[in-house]
Design a protein around this motif. Sequence first.
Motif, PDB file in Angstrom:
ATOM      1  N   ALA A 272      37.416 -12.554  14.237  1.00 34.26           N
ATOM      2  CA  ALA A 272      37.632 -11.901  13.162  1.00 34.26           C
ATOM      3  C   ALA A 272      38.960 -11.052  13.092  1.00 34.26           C
ATOM      4  N   PRO A 273      39.358 -10.780  12.175  1.00 30.40           N
ATOM      5  CA  PRO A 273      40.626 -10.053  12.063  1.00 30.40           C
ATOM      6  C   PRO A 273      40.720  -8.834  12.750  1.00 30.40           C
ATOM      7  N   THR A 274      39.597  -7.981  12.650  1.00 30.64           N
ATOM      8  CA  THR A 274      39.552  -6.510  13.260  1.00 30.64           C
ATOM      9  C   THR A 274      38.333  -6.533  14.225  1.00 30.64           C
ATOM     10  N   GLU A 275      38.307  -5.569  14.963  1.00 36.56           N
ATOM     11  CA  GLU A 275      36.974  -5.470  15.616  1.00 36.56           C
ATOM     12  C   GLU A 275      35.923  -4.923  14.629  1.00 36.56           C
ATOM     13  N   GLU A 276      36.026  -3.956  13.702  1.00 32.99           N
ATOM     14  CA  GLU A 276      35.110  -3.711  12.814  1.00 32.99           C
ATOM     15  C   GLU A 276      34.586  -4.842  12.001  1.00 32.99           C
ATOM     16  N   ARG A 277      35.373  -5.837  11.586  1.00 33.87           N
ATOM     17  CA  ARG A 277      34.760  -7.001  11.009  1.00 33.87           C
ATOM     18  C   ARG A 277      34.094  -8.104  12.143  1.00 33.87           C
ATOM     19  N   LEU A 278      34.469  -7.953  13.183  1.00 37.64           N
ATOM     20  CA  LEU A 278      33.782  -8.635  14.315  1.00 37.64           C
ATOM     21  C   LEU A 278      32.346  -8.142  14.399  1.00 37.64           C
ATOM     22  N   ALA A 279      32.285  -6.769  14.474  1.00 35.43           N
ATOM     23  CA  ALA A 279      30.898  -6.276  14.762  1.00 35.43           C
ATOM     24  C   ALA A 279      30.007  -6.693  13.571  1.00 35.43           C
ATOM     25  N   THR A 280      30.528  -6.598  12.359  1.00 35.36           N
ATOM     26  CA  THR A 280      29.840  -7.122  11.254  1.00 35.36           C
ATOM     27  C   THR A 280      29.246  -8.490  11.429  1.00 35.36           C
TER      28      THR A 280
END
Length: 289
Positions: A272-280
């Motif tokens: 994912a582009p960001t760690e936050e999106r990855l967690a989602t």
Amino acid sequence: MTDSDEVPAPSVLAETAETAARAAGDTLRDGFRDGVDATYGEDDVKAAADRRAERRAVETIRERYPGHAVDSEEREPITGGPVEWLVDPLDGTNNYAVGHPAFAVAVTARRLASDADEPRRRASDADGRTGTGADGRAADGDLLAAAVYEPLPEECAVAVRGEGAHVGRRRLAADHDRPLARSTVSLVLGIDAVRDERLRRAAETVRERLADRSKRVLESWAPCLDWTLFARGSLAGVVCVHPDEREQAPGALLASEAGAATAWDGDCFLAAPTEERLATLQETLPETL
């Protein structure tokens, strides 16, 4: 060119990866225009062009590095070292066979692991990670260079460890700032997730959860093309369920060199582009995976 125990620079390996991928891809392009000879199995397709493309790619690699190992889809592995080449001569065989113009060639070079890497391999096994890890490294060696060539538009995405990813002179960046609800996410199923009933059910859960969170779930049946789209910033993420190594390894390197966040979660690989999106995205994975 002679081999030695020295591992060539990633940029040098990338040149060979691109040359091999283009040689194989040009063979595929000619065959695609002339008509496809294919054999259909229950869950896979074999095309004659697949074998011709593989031969071109492997010959190109062996001409430059006759002592290196080669792991390709349609032939027995060739042992050697200190570098191993992973070759997917036709990513998107089903698409190719039915005349859908979405297919590619992927060639990846990785440094083979040595005894000195044993502590890292044990750590990888301990936390459930196998194959190519979240930081672009592999439990059995380091990813050094990768090329994904799309023959019809004649575009090649190249990733060089520590030097970024690019298509031609354009640097790739996995930047994507649209909300997930207005974005497309790729779902990739490895052959095990297609053949195994339990994994198929788990993958259906992932598909439904991704559909609830995103605008579209893309299943292109050409994972390497999805990885290039992601590295360009066109996709909001990639979720791979039991990915096949020859497709996932180049994708992992493209993603990491394009600045993406990546992670293994059991036998699933996500980017994912960001760690936050990855967690989602990780929230879509059921416990059964």
